[in-house]
Design an enzyme around this catalytic site. Structure first.
Site, mmCIF file in Angstrom:
data_model
loop_
_atom_site.group_PDB
_atom_site.id
_atom_site.type_symbol
_atom_site.label_atom_id
_atom_site.label_comp_id
_atom_site.label_asym_id
_atom_site.label_seq_id
_atom_site.Cartn_x
_atom_site.Cartn_y
_atom_site.Cartn_z
ATOM 1 N N ASP A 72 8.047 -32.289 -19.021
ATOM 2 C CA ASP A 72 7.327 -32.644 -17.809
ATOM 3 C C ASP A 72 7.560 -34.142 -17.598
ATOM 4 O O ASP A 72 8.005 -34.853 -18.507
ATOM 5 C CB ASP A 72 5.835 -32.341 -18.033
ATOM 6 N N ASP A 84 5.405 -36.566 -14.992
ATOM 7 C CA ASP A 84 4.214 -37.395 -14.724
ATOM 8 C C ASP A 84 3.129 -37.154 -15.762
ATOM 9 O O ASP A 84 2.652 -36.049 -15.919
ATOM 10 C CB ASP A 84 3.701 -37.091 -13.315
HETATM 11 C C1 XBP Z 1 2.618 -34.239 -11.309
HETATM 12 C C2 XBP Z 1 2.351 -33.879 -9.903
HETATM 13 C C3 XBP Z 1 3.128 -34.560 -8.815
HETATM 14 C C4 XBP Z 1 2.785 -36.048 -8.761
HETATM 15 C C5 XBP Z 1 3.119 -36.640 -7.411
HETATM 16 O O1 XBP Z 1 3.828 -33.635 -11.629
HETATM 17 O O2 XBP Z 1 1.540 -32.995 -9.656
HETATM 18 O O3 XBP Z 1 2.739 -33.953 -7.603
HETATM 19 O O4 XBP Z 1 1.375 -36.191 -8.939
HETATM 20 O O5 XBP Z 1 4.498 -36.442 -7.153
HETATM 21 P P1 XBP Z 1 4.230 -33.257 -13.177
HETATM 22 P P2 XBP Z 1 4.965 -35.893 -5.705
HETATM 23 O O6 XBP Z 1 3.053 -33.574 -14.074
HETATM 24 O O7 XBP Z 1 4.551 -31.775 -13.132
HETATM 25 O O8 XBP Z 1 5.421 -34.127 -13.472
HETATM 26 O O9 XBP Z 1 4.203 -36.675 -4.665
HETATM 27 O O10 XBP Z 1 6.465 -36.156 -5.662
HETATM 28 O O11 XBP Z 1 4.608 -34.425 -5.724
HETATM 29 MG MG MG Z 2 2.320 -33.921 -15.929
#
Ligand code: XBP
Ligand code: MG
Length: 263
Positions: A10, A12
């Site tokens: 993953d 973020d």
């Molecule tokens: C986390 C999310 C993303 C980010 C924002 O993604 O839910 O939506 O918060 O990015 P993960 P975008 O933990 O799966 O990496 O605005 O590009 O959606």
């Molecule tokens: Mg995440």
């Protein structure tokens, strides 16, 4: 148990703490640029994070907090335009190197590459955000370390759907039994587990109190030799940071092992 051949990450909250001081700030800059008096505070953003996907999060915010707001040009075009602006602001932040990798990430990725393990990404965020984070916070060309980057709208449904992990594995031609997933959130654990992967969790400030029952291991960060992690659930056999030996141990223990916090 099949041999571990592939690590799927993953982004973020897992590779980097991107949400509070990254995505959230980018959203607020896009709102200001659009002349909107919306400001997502850190606590409110923590609540909005329950909705995966930036476009889906904006739409949820409109419905839940701004029911009387009439999006100019209609909701779809409005949300898409706002999200494009947000992504531009976020990319600007990444380009300055403003968002560092979490501890242990660089070490683990380099160890995995040296051992011939395959790397992939399975994330809700936009593909351009992933590439920019890897190129600016890891090193130039680092996006090429990942054989598959399954990101954003490439999957028919966002986490906690398993779709993005299924997509990453399809691109690699691997089965879940040969993979280990790295996540930070309950939504991410559900997504990876539903795709059949054993999952290790490093909690983030926003996800610390979420339910990680069924994870192979839950720690407060990935650790470094001189910076031991705190084990929140699971058995590390005495290891104090996540390296390939510990990854293999957790993978061998299998999906849905004992890591639960009795919640
Ligand atoms: C986390 C999310 C993303 C980010 C924002 O993604 O839910 O939506 O918060 O990015 P993960 P975008 O933990 O799966 O990496 O605005 O590009 O959606
Ligand atoms: Mg995440």
């Amino acid at each position: 148990m099949a041999e571990l051949t592939t690590l799927i990450f993953d982004v973020d909250g897992t590779l980097a703490d991107t949400e509070r001081d990254g995505h959230r700030v980018a959203f607020n800059r896009a709102f200001a640029e659009a002349g909107l008096d919306w400001q997502w505070s850190a606590p409110l953003y923590g609540e909005l994070l329950a909705v995966a996907g930036g476009k889906e999060r904006i739409r949820h915010y409109l419905e839940r907090y701004r029911p009387d707001f009439a999006p100019p040009g209609g909701p779809d075009a409005f949300v898409a335009g706002l999200h494009r602006a947000k992504t531009r602001h976020y990319l600007d932040m990444l380009a300055t190197g403003a968002i560092p990798l979490r501890s242990g990430v660089r070490r683990l990725l380099c160890e995995a590459r040296a051992s011939g393990l395959r790397l992939a990404v399975a994330t809700t965020t936009s593909p351009e955000n992933v590439i920019a984070l890897l190129e600016h916070s890891l090193e130039p060309g680092a996006s090429g370390w990942f054989e598959a980057i399954a990101a954003g709208d490439v999957a028919p449904a966002k986490k906690p759907s398993p779709a993005v992990y299924v997509e990453a594995m399809a691109q690699l031609g691997v089965v879940p039994q040969s993979c280990l997933a790295f996540e930070d959130s309950h939504n991410g654990l559900l997504s990876a587990s539903r795709a059949g992967l054993t999952t290790v969790i490093a909690v983030s400030d926003y996800t610390r109190h979420e339910d990680f029952a069924g994870a192979g291991l839950v720690v407060d960060h990935w650790g470094e030799p001189d910076r031991p992690f705190t084990v929140l659930a699971g058995d590390t056999g005495g290891a104090t940071y996540l390296d390939l030996a510990l990854a293999r141990r957790i993978h061998a223990a299998g999906v849905g092992t004992s890591a639960s916090r009795g919640r």
